[in-house]
Design a protein around this motif. Structure first.
Motif, mmCIF file in Angstrom:
data_model
loop_
_atom_site.group_PDB
_atom_site.id
_atom_site.type_symbol
_atom_site.label_atom_id
_atom_site.label_comp_id
_atom_site.label_asym_id
_atom_site.label_seq_id
_atom_site.Cartn_x
_atom_site.Cartn_y
_atom_site.Cartn_z
ATOM 1 N N ILE A 92 0.858 -1.196 0.000
ATOM 2 C CA ILE A 92 0.000 0.000 0.000
ATOM 3 C C ILE A 92 0.888 1.238 0.000
ATOM 4 N N PRO A 93 0.759 2.101 -1.003
ATOM 5 C CA PRO A 93 1.595 3.304 -1.041
ATOM 6 C C PRO A 93 1.164 4.310 0.013
ATOM 7 N N THR A 94 2.063 5.201 0.385
ATOM 8 C CA THR A 94 1.663 6.309 1.252
ATOM 9 C C THR A 94 0.911 7.322 0.414
ATOM 10 N N ILE A 95 0.076 8.098 1.066
ATOM 11 C CA ILE A 95 -0.651 9.148 0.354
ATOM 12 C C ILE A 95 0.324 10.168 -0.221
ATOM 13 N N ALA A 96 1.412 10.401 0.501
ATOM 14 C CA ALA A 96 2.416 11.352 0.010
ATOM 15 C C ALA A 96 3.027 10.864 -1.301
ATOM 16 N N GLU A 97 3.425 9.608 -1.361
ATOM 17 C CA GLU A 97 4.041 9.113 -2.591
ATOM 18 C C GLU A 97 3.005 8.891 -3.698
ATOM 19 N N GLY B 52 0.836 11.032 -4.463
ATOM 20 C CA GLY B 52 0.564 12.294 -5.150
ATOM 21 C C GLY B 52 0.393 13.524 -4.294
ATOM 22 N N LEU B 53 0.199 13.364 -2.968
ATOM 23 C CA LEU B 53 0.011 14.529 -2.098
ATOM 24 C C LEU B 53 1.232 14.660 -1.179
ATOM 25 N N ALA B 54 2.291 15.240 -1.709
ATOM 26 C CA ALA B 54 3.549 15.365 -0.975
ATOM 27 C C ALA B 54 3.335 16.098 0.348
ATOM 28 N N GLY B 55 3.956 15.572 1.401
ATOM 29 C CA GLY B 55 3.868 16.203 2.712
ATOM 30 C C GLY B 55 2.686 15.766 3.551
ATOM 31 N N TYR B 56 1.777 14.979 2.968
ATOM 32 C CA TYR B 56 0.615 14.517 3.735
ATOM 33 C C TYR B 56 1.075 13.467 4.749
ATOM 34 N N GLU B 57 0.733 13.681 6.036
ATOM 35 C CA GLU B 57 1.115 12.734 7.084
ATOM 36 C C GLU B 57 0.135 12.836 8.250
ATOM 37 N N LEU B 58 -0.336 11.693 8.719
ATOM 38 C CA LEU B 58 -1.255 11.646 9.850
ATOM 39 C C LEU B 58 -1.006 10.366 10.644
ATOM 40 N N VAL B 59 -0.472 10.496 11.840
ATOM 41 C CA VAL B 59 -0.265 9.353 12.736
ATOM 42 C C VAL B 59 -0.733 9.771 14.126
#
Length: 327
Positions: A238-243, A245-252
């Protein structure tokens, strides 16, 4: 640590007894009765799973009776307020989340409790990654396709675990980053929301990965990305949302255990020691990793307290940028 007024009075009274009369019976060793673990979410979700894991450790490690009570509602404030108002004796604990102890500080203009002042931090437990999931009938197999679909359907509904939950904020972050018009439908927990995504009543949501992983594997929902900065070890495909297409998106998010402020330090330390044993156990860490949770480094009550203060500031930025502030 300075004595509380209650401890100071008790100490003075004890001293007078020793001087002026026969000794009284010693206070019963902790724990001498049932410990209640309040989980401010419905049964079946990530917080409930972790609360029961900790409860099992306290049962065996302290030879105690521990009951888990689910008290969802109002963005975890109902359960949190109950614990904040409880007697500070170590018999009422809260499985707290970043929502309870950090997000709500900015989200609500008025809270029935103070996340910093009204609790005695005990220990951090685990980090919680999230994922963007959609109903399989949605014509989108990638994040880019979903964004295009959402732009063609203004007002597309999404579910969350409640107002101000990480699931809510994650979707609002997606809305801002992708420039899409979406509509929030709050639920009392992530499981009811996810079940409605599966049923097709709502098309998508940002959900904690732990309860969603099996649904993803069975094809009941389609996953478009995870919210972590790196791919999750248990689901490397499963790719990260950042990779995606939405660079910098992070939620933990994160989970930890707290007690009411004023709980005696020896009791806090005893509980922290038991949770520390649990989190140091390789089998427990493997179990958490296997269900997509992230075991956190060992913590102490003091380090957890300092962490909460930094997290209040970090989440304040996310809440303000999302526009999700509530009355």
């Amino acid at each position: 640590m300075p004595l509380t007024r209650r401890e100071a009075i008790a100490g003075c009274g004890g001293g007078l007894v020793l001087l002026g009369g026969p000794p009284t019976l010693a206070q019963a060793a902790y724990p001498s009765r049932t410990i209640k673990m309040i989980v401010p979410y419905p049964a079946g979700g990530t917080t409930d799973f972790l609360g029961r894991l900790v409860a099992d450790q306290l049962k065996s490690g302290l030879n105690a009776t521990v009951v888990v009570e689910n008290k969802p509602g109002a963005g975890t404030t109902l359960g949190a307020d109950q614990v904040a108002r409880s007697e500070p004796d170590g018999y009422t604990l809260l499985m707290a989340t970043s929502t309870t102890l950090a997000i709500n500080m900015t989200l609500y203009k008025k809270l029935p409790y103070d996340p910093v002042k009204d609790f005695a931090p005990i220990a951090l437990v685990a980090g919680v990654p999230f994922a963007l999931i959609v109903n399989p009938t949605i014509p989108a197999n990638t994040l880019a396709e979903f964004i295009a679909y959402a732009k063609s359907k203004p007002g597309l509904a999404y579910g969350s675990a409640g107002n101000g939950s990480p699931q809510h904020l994650g979707a609002e972050m997606l809305k801002s980053a992708a420039g899409i018009d979406i509509r929030h439908v709050p639920y009392r927990g992530s499981i009811p929301a996810m079940l409605d995504v599966i049923a097709g009543h709502i098309p998508f949501m940002v959900v904690d990965l732990q309860p969603a992983l099996q649904q993803i594997r069975e094809g009941k929902v389609r996953v478009l990305g995870v919210t972590t900065p790196k791919r999750v070890a248990i689901a490397p495909d499963i790719p990260t949302i950042a990779e995606a297409g939405l660079a910098g998106y992070e939620l933990v998010a994160w989970q930890g255990v707290v007690a009411p402020a004023g709980t005696p330090q020896p009791v806090v330390d005893e509980l922290a020691g038991q949770i520390g044993k649990l989190m140091a156990d390789p089998a427990t860490r493997e179990k958490l990793t296997a269900i997509s949770l992230e075991p956190l480094p060992p913590s102490t009550p003091d380090s957890f307290a300092a962490y909460i203060k930094t997290e209040v500031d970090r989440w304040a930025v996310i809440v303000k940028n999302s526009g999700a502030e509530l009355e």
